[in-house]
Write a protein that holds these residues in place. Structure first.
Motif, PDB file in Angstrom:
ATOM      1  N   ILE A 216     -47.736  19.878 -48.967  1.00  0.00           N
ATOM      2  CA  ILE A 216     -48.783  20.361 -48.064  1.00  0.00           C
ATOM      3  C   ILE A 216     -48.278  21.432 -47.104  1.00  0.00           C
ATOM      4  O   ILE A 216     -48.827  22.542 -47.050  1.00  0.00           O
ATOM      5  CB  ILE A 216     -49.399  19.184 -47.267  1.00  0.00           C
ATOM      6  N   ILE A 217     -47.246  21.129 -46.327  1.00  0.00           N
ATOM      7  CA  ILE A 217     -46.821  22.044 -45.270  1.00  0.00           C
ATOM      8  C   ILE A 217     -46.291  23.350 -45.841  1.00  0.00           C
ATOM      9  O   ILE A 217     -46.723  24.443 -45.445  1.00  0.00           O
ATOM     10  CB  ILE A 217     -45.769  21.368 -44.360  1.00  0.00           C
ATOM     11  N   PHE A 218     -45.354  23.262 -46.786  1.00  0.00           N
ATOM     12  CA  PHE A 218     -44.764  24.478 -47.347  1.00  0.00           C
ATOM     13  C   PHE A 218     -45.784  25.315 -48.123  1.00  0.00           C
ATOM     14  O   PHE A 218     -45.861  26.540 -47.910  1.00  0.00           O
ATOM     15  CB  PHE A 218     -43.569  24.119 -48.227  1.00  0.00           C
ATOM     16  N   PRO A 219     -46.597  24.726 -49.018  1.00  0.00           N
ATOM     17  CA  PRO A 219     -47.616  25.553 -49.686  1.00  0.00           C
ATOM     18  C   PRO A 219     -48.595  26.187 -48.702  1.00  0.00           C
ATOM     19  O   PRO A 219     -49.021  27.332 -48.892  1.00  0.00           O
ATOM     20  CB  PRO A 219     -48.331  24.563 -50.616  1.00  0.00           C
ATOM     21  N   GLY A 220     -48.945  25.458 -47.643  1.00  0.00           N
ATOM     22  CA  GLY A 220     -49.876  26.011 -46.658  1.00  0.00           C
ATOM     23  C   GLY A 220     -49.282  27.147 -45.855  1.00  0.00           C
ATOM     24  O   GLY A 220     -50.007  28.039 -45.389  1.00  0.00           O
ATOM     25  N   ALA A 221     -47.961  27.139 -45.688  1.00  0.00           N
ATOM     26  CA  ALA A 221     -47.300  28.195 -44.915  1.00  0.00           C
ATOM     27  C   ALA A 221     -46.940  29.414 -45.760  1.00  0.00           C
ATOM     28  O   ALA A 221     -46.610  30.468 -45.210  1.00  0.00           O
ATOM     29  CB  ALA A 221     -46.022  27.637 -44.271  1.00  0.00           C
ATOM     30  N   LEU A 222     -47.009  29.297 -47.083  1.00  0.00           N
ATOM     31  CA  LEU A 222     -46.563  30.373 -47.965  1.00  0.00           C
ATOM     32  C   LEU A 222     -47.270  31.715 -47.727  1.00  0.00           C
ATOM     33  O   LEU A 222     -46.610  32.758 -47.744  1.00  0.00           O
ATOM     34  CB  LEU A 222     -46.716  29.949 -49.430  1.00  0.00           C
TER      35      LEU A 222
END
Length: 280
Positions: free
Chosen positions: A194-200
């Motif tokens: 969630i966090i990493f894909p959302g920050a990409l």
């Protein structure tokens, strides 16, 4: 499938509708879209015409034909390919070092309040110092070898990557994070899905911005202290009033910057293919 992907699937109907509308604007299969190249080609044609009739002096600005001739002669001699390879190696080494540090700091400060309190203020203070103004000090520290160029390039790309990574992590949709926790995610799983894909998306913006800073820093550092590279080639040409070589060097920097940006945009579309915004 991550919670981010599930969230993106809710826009499937809107995406298909937009796709039908955009289909009419796309060039036919097998054809080449010339619109993005119309302005540069027009500028080159006008530039050549004004040079041919004498309105633009060759001492001030060489014609495109002269620049093309300089490109051919330096390519045949082998000087240009060598200088391009040297400059590209310096640029991407600095991007790898500075980008990695900025990325890790952005992730750490975006996730951990303690890490943010510990390092963010110091990083913001360092960010306000123009890194190119440090060239005299850097030369005293590292001399005019490769270390000084690596340090300056790394410092230049660090902060765009850091700020955008930090911003991306902090602005991930809280509802998605809560949804992930409802599904039993925590720790590394929550970050990975969630966090990493959302920050990409924000991370890629920082990477594209860092590429511009990377080439800018390299141009200046190679012009001041270098024995090889495109900047060194331009500096030598300036001393001998070879304006065609100087313009050629600038065009090569522009071409390398554009090529790097195109590569990142392609990677962005592939990595974020689950996001409706990046689906065409």
């Amino acid at each position: 499938m991550t919670a981010i992907e599930s969230y993106g699937n809710s826009a499937e109907v809107a995406k298909k509708t937009a796709g039908r509308k955009n289909a009419a604007r796309k060039p036919a299969p097998g054809s080449v879209d010339l619109v993005p190249y119309a302005l540069p080609i027009g500028i080159i044609i006008i530039w050549q015409l004004l040079s041919s009739i004498g309105w633009i002096s060759a001492r001030v600005m060489p014609s495109p034909a002269d620049v093309a001739s300089a490109f051919w002669s330096t390519t045949v001699s082998g000087d240009l390919p060598h200088d391009i390879a040297v400059s590209a190696a310096r640029a991407f080494a600095g991007l790898a070092v500075g980008g990695t540090i900025g990325f890790l700091l952005g992730i750490a400060n975006g996730i951990s309040r303690f890490s943010e309190r510990l390092t963010d203020t110091s990083l913001q203070m360092l960010r306000t110092i123009p890194h190119l103004a440090m060239i005299p000090l850097v030369i005293l520290w590292f001399g005019i070898g490769e270390e000084s160029k690596l340090f300056l390039t790394s410092l230049g790309v660090l902060f765009p990557v850091y700020l955008n990574t930090y911003h991306g992590v902090r602005n991930v949709d809280r509802d998605l994070i809560e949804m992930g926790r409802v599904y039993g995610m925590s720790g590394w799983t929550l970050f990975r899905k969630i966090i990493f894909p959302g920050a990409l998306p924000s991370i890629f913006v920082g990477l594209r911005y860092a590429l511009g800073i990377m080439w800018l820093t390299l141009i200046v550092s190679e012009t001041i202290a270098a024995s090889s590279g495109i900047g060194h080639m331009a500096n030598e040409a300036r001393e001998f009033m070879m304006t065609d070589i100087v313009v050629l060097a600038l065009l090569i920097y522009a071409a390398l910057g554009k090529a790097a940006d195109v590569a990142v945009r392609y990677l962005e579309r592939r990595v974020l293919s689950w996001n409706p915004v990046y689906q065409h």
